[in-house]
Design a protein around this motif. Structure first.
Motif, PDB file in Angstrom:
ATOM      1  N   SER A 183      42.094  40.434  46.479  1.00 10.26           N
ATOM      2  CA  SER A 183      43.023  40.096  45.394  1.00 10.26           C
ATOM      3  C   SER A 183      43.775  41.324  44.893  1.00 10.26           C
ATOM      4  O   SER A 183      44.833  41.202  44.273  1.00 10.26           O
ATOM      5  N   GLY A 184      43.205  42.510  45.136  1.00  6.83           N
ATOM      6  CA  GLY A 184      43.817  43.742  44.654  1.00  6.83           C
ATOM      7  C   GLY A 184      43.353  44.145  43.272  1.00  6.83           C
ATOM      8  O   GLY A 184      43.694  45.235  42.799  1.00  6.83           O
ATOM      9  N   LEU A 185      42.560  43.316  42.614  1.00  9.39           N
ATOM     10  CA  LEU A 185      42.115  43.606  41.253  1.00  9.39           C
ATOM     11  C   LEU A 185      40.853  44.454  41.226  1.00  9.39           C
ATOM     12  O   LEU A 185      40.574  45.123  40.221  1.00  9.39           O
ATOM     13  N   VAL A 186      40.104  44.415  42.298  1.00 13.35           N
ATOM     14  CA  VAL A 186      38.844  45.161  42.386  1.00 13.35           C
ATOM     15  C   VAL A 186      38.895  46.049  43.624  1.00 13.35           C
ATOM     16  O   VAL A 186      39.410  45.657  44.670  1.00 13.35           O
ATOM     17  N   VAL A 187      38.370  47.260  43.480  1.00  8.67           N
ATOM     18  CA  VAL A 187      38.342  48.222  44.576  1.00  8.67           C
ATOM     19  C   VAL A 187      36.899  48.370  45.058  1.00  8.67           C
ATOM     20  O   VAL A 187      35.979  48.464  44.256  1.00  8.67           O
ATOM     21  N   GLU A 188      36.733  48.388  46.363  1.00  6.34           N
ATOM     22  CA  GLU A 188      35.397  48.525  46.944  1.00  6.34           C
ATOM     23  C   GLU A 188      35.062  49.991  47.127  1.00  6.34           C
ATOM     24  O   GLU A 188      35.835  50.758  47.704  1.00  6.34           O
ATOM     25  N   SER A 189      33.912  50.403  46.613  1.00 11.62           N
ATOM     26  CA  SER A 189      33.430  51.774  46.764  1.00 11.62           C
ATOM     27  C   SER A 189      31.908  51.710  46.860  1.00 11.62           C
ATOM     28  O   SER A 189      31.350  50.681  47.230  1.00 11.62           O
ATOM     29  N   LYS A 190      31.242  52.821  46.486  1.00  8.61           N
ATOM     30  CA  LYS A 190      29.774  52.771  46.450  1.00  8.61           C
ATOM     31  C   LYS A 190      29.336  51.667  45.510  1.00  8.61           C
ATOM     32  O   LYS A 190      28.368  50.969  45.743  1.00  8.61           O
ATOM     33  N   GLN A 191      30.086  51.546  44.410  1.00  7.31           N
ATOM     34  CA  GLN A 191      29.949  50.398  43.514  1.00  7.31           C
ATOM     35  C   GLN A 191      31.355  49.838  43.306  1.00  7.31           C
ATOM     36  O   GLN A 191      32.313  50.584  43.192  1.00  7.31           O
TER      37      GLN A 191
END
Length: 585
Positions: A183-191
Motif C-alpha cells: 500500500s505504501g503506508l508501511v515500510v518493511e524493515s527489521k520491524q
C-alpha cells in the motif's frame, strides 16, 4: 417504484439536443448540416468526430466510437449507463423520483480492496491525531499558515505521530503485512514502521474521490528531512492519472465554465482560501494524456497557472501545446517574481492573489512574450529566428482579425515590416505543422532515450549495491520513467531491512507482473558488476539535472547572440553559478 420503460428512455433522450450536450464538453465547429470536433476517444490531431443534430447521434470515423447522447456521456465521463440516463434527465428537467434507479458501483479489483480500505482508515486516524495533544504543535503551525478548522476539514488534513500508529491499527484490523507494505503506508524493515512520522498529512484522492495516497510535510524548524514526502506510486496511486481536488471541484468548474490548472496541492488550498474552488493540480509530474482526458471530462476551457519561474514557464509552453492539440481552449496566467499561488497568498493576501488572476493571456501572447525575452534586438539572426517561430504560431490562428492583430504586434517586436510577415504567414502550409510536430516528437524521443539509459543502468547497480541505492536516495530520489521510479522506491525500502538484495526475494514484493519482468531484464543487463563512484555520480547527475541543463543551454544560446559585453558577463556569471550549484530534488 417502477423501472424505466423504453418510452421513458426515449422521452429523456428527446428532452435534450445532443449538440448542446456534447458542446458542454468539446468545442464544436459547424460543417454543413453537422458539427465536427476532435474525437476524445483516441489521440486525434484533426477533427474526426461528427455530431448530427438531425439524427441526434455522434460518430468518429477513425476509432468508430459512436452512439446517442447516453452513449457519449457514458464513454466520456466513464460512468454507468444508468448514471448517464440520470444525468440527461437532469439536463432535460425530467422528474425521475418515482423510478427505482440503482447506481452501479465502480468495480474494484479484489486484490486492491485492502489498499483502499487501509488508506481510508489512515485518513481517519491522521485526522483524529491532529486534534490530540500529540498534534498540538502541528495544529498551531497550520493555524499560523491561515488554516482554519473549516479548511482543515474540507481538505481532511491530519497528523502522523512519531509512533507507528498505522502498523498497529492495521494489525488489529487483521490486514496482511504484505498488503501493508504494498500500500505504501508501511515500510518493511527489521520491524515494520509507518512511512510517515511526525508530519502534517494531506490526503491525495483519485478521480472518484477515494484516498489513494498522502503527502506529508515537516512543520518544525528542527526537522531537516525533505520538506515533503509523498506516497510511492502503487496499484491505486498513479501520478499520471491523479489530479488533486478533481472530485471536489466539479460543481465549481461547471458554474465557472473553466478550471485553473495548478502545479501543486498547496496552490489549490491557497486558491480555496481566496474563495476560488474551480481548481485542480498535477502531482509533481509533467502533464500526461491521462490528465488531459480527465480535464476534458470537466470542461473545455483551461486556465493554465503554473509557477512563474523559468521552469514553470517552460512547462507552461509545453502544456499549452498539449492542451490545444487536444482541442481545449487555453488561457494563461503569468505569476510574478517566480512565485506560486501559495506564496502570493501568504505575502499579498486574498486581494493580491485575485488581482493577479484577473490578468490572462492567450497562448500566442504568452509565446510571443516568452520567446522575446531571449532575443537580442541588436542581432539580425536573433530577430529573424524569432520571426520564423512566431509566424508559425500566427499561421495556426483561424480568425483573420486575430491574424492581422498579431502580425502588427510581431512587426513591432521584431522590427520587420507588416507586409513581409503577412507574406511569411500566408506561405506556411498546414503540413508544416505536422513536420514540426514530428521533429519535436523525434527530439523528445532522443532525450527520453538518453535519460532512460541513465535510469536503467543506475537501477542495475542499485539492485547490486546498497551504497548506490542510498546515494540515489540522497542525491536524486526521482526518475522520469514511471515504472523505474516505482522500482527504485521498492529497492530503497528493501535496503531498509537488508544489506544485500536477493533478487528472488525482492521480486516477491512487486505489485505488478510487468515490474518483475522489467527487474529481471535490468538485472541481466550486459554491464560490468564493478563500478566506480564517478560512473554512479554521472548517472545521478544526468537524471537529477535535466531542468538545470535545459536552462544552461538556453543561457548559452543567448550568450552566443548577444553583443553587449555587460549582458554577456551577466549571463556568463549565471551559467557559472548554475554549474556550481548542487542538485537538490
Amino acid at each position: 417504484m417502477v423501472r424505466l420503460s423504453q418510452d421513458k428512455l426515449n422521452e429523456i433522450r428527446q428532452s435534450v439536443d445532443i449538440v448542446d450536450v456534447i458542446g458542454q464538453y468539446l468545442p464544436l465547429e459547424k460543417k454543413g448540416r453537422n458539427y465536427i470536433a476532435l474525437c476524445p476517444f483516441h489521440d486525434d490531431k484533426h477533427p474526426s468526430m461528427s455530431v448530427s443534430p438531425d439524427k441526434q447521434i455522434f460518430m468518429c470515423f477513425v476509432c468508430h466510437t459512436g452512439g446517442n447522447v447516453f452513449t457519449f456521456l457514458q464513454e466520456y465521463l466513464k460512468i454507468s449507463y444508468i448514471e448517464a440516463v440520470k444525468k440527461v434527465a437532469e439536463m432535460g428537467r425530467i422528474d425521475l423520483s418515482e423510478y427505482h434507479l440503482d447506481i452501479e458501483k465502480r468495480p474494484v479489483k479484489q486484490e486492491y480492496v485492502a489498499f483502499y480500505q487501509m488508506h481510508k482508515e489512515a485518513q481517519k486516524i491522521y485526522s483524529y491525531y491532529l486534534n490530540t495533544k500529540l498534534g498540538l504543535e502541528a495544529k498551531a503551525y497550520l493555524n499560523k499558515r491561515h488554516f482554519t478548522d473549516d479548511l482543515i476539514k474540507e481538505f481532511q488534513i491530519g497528523y502522523a505521530p512519531i509512533d507507528s500508529i498505522l502498523y498497529q491499527a492495521f494489525s488489529k484490523l487483521q490486514f496482511q503485512e504484505i498488503d501493508m507494505v504494498k500500500s505504501g503506508l508501511v515500510v518493511e524493515s527489521k520491524q515494520h514502521f509507518d512511512r510517515f512520522q511526525d508530519r502534517i498529512m494531506f490526503p491525495l484522492y483519485n478521480q472518484q474521490g477515494e484516498v489513494v495516497g498522502f503527502s506529508g510535510r515537516i512543520y518544525k524548524p528542527t526537522q531537516h528531512d525533505s520538506k515533503y514526502i509523498n506516497s510511492p506510486e502503487s496499484d491505486i496511486f498513479v501520478k499520471g492519472e491523479t489530479l488533486y481536488h478533481y472530485h471536489q471541484c466539479r460543481e465549481a468548474v461547471k458554474k465557472a465554465g473553466f478550471v485553473y490548472l495548478l502545479e501543486g496541492f498547496m496552490d489549490v488550498i491557497a486558491m480555496y482560501k481566496a474563495g476560488i474552488e474551480n481548481t485542480v493540480a498535477i502531482m509533481g509530474t509533467a502533464l500526461t494524456k491521462g490528465h488531459i482526458q480527465a480535464l476534458k471530462r470537466l470542461t473545455s476551457t483551461i486556465c493554465l497557472c503554473l509557477d512563474g519561474d523559468h521552469a514553470g514557464q517552460t512547462a507552461m509552453s509545453k502544456a499549452t501545446r498539449q492542451l490545444e492539440e487536444a482541442g481545449l481552449l487555453v488561457k494563461i496566467i503569468i505569476l510574478p517574481n517566480g512565485k506560486d499561488p501559495d506564496e502570493i497568498y501568504e505575502s499579498d493576501g486574498k486581494d493580491g492573489l485575485l488581482e493577479i488572476l484577473k490578468k490572462t493571456l492567450k497562448p500566442i501572447e504568452f509565446q510571443m512574450d516568452f520567446e522575446y525575452q531571449f532575443v537580442d534586438t541588436q542581432n539580425y539572426d536573433d530577430r529573424k529566428n524569432y520571426l520564423e517561430k512566431m509566424c508559425f504560431e500566427i499561421s495556426k490562428l483561424q480568425d483573420d482579425v486575430d491574424r492581422d492583430y498579431y502580425i502588427h504586434i510581431l512587426s513591432q517586436k521584431s522590427g520587420f515590416s507588416y507586409e513581409i510577415i503577412q507574406q511569411r504567414v500566408a506561405g506556411i502550409k498546414p503540413q508544416k505543422e505536422e513536420n514540426f510536430l514530428h521533429y519535436e516528437i523525434k527530439k523528445t524521443i532522443q532525450m527520453v532515450d538518453k535519460y532512460n539509459k541513465a535510469e536503467h543502468d543506475l537501477l542495475f547497480y542499485m539492485l547490486n549495491s546498497k551504497e548506490v541505492a542510498l546515494k540515489y536516495e540522497a542525491k536524486a530520489g526521482f526518475m522520469y520513467n514511471d515504472q523505474y521510479r516505482v522500482i527504485a522506491s521498492y529497492i530503497i525500502d528493501y535496503y531498509r531491512k537488508h544489506n544485500q538484495l536477493v533478487l528472488a526475494d525482492f521480486i516477491n514484493g512487486m505489485p505488478k507482473e510487468e515490474f518483475i519482468q522489467t527487474i529481471i531484464e535490468i538485472s541481466t543487463s550486459q554491464l560490468p558488476m564493478s563500478y566506480d563512484e564517478k560512473a554512479i555520480d554521472d548517472y545521478i547527475q544526468t537524471i537529477a539535472s535535466n531542468a538545470k541543463k535545459m536552462k544552461k543551454e538556453q543561457l548559452l544560446e543567448q550568450f552566443n547572440y548577444i553583443l553587449d559585453p555587460t549582458q554577456k558577463a551577466e549571463i556568463l556569471k549565471e551559467i557559472v553559478n548554475l554549474s556550481n550549484t548542487k542538485e537538490s530534488i
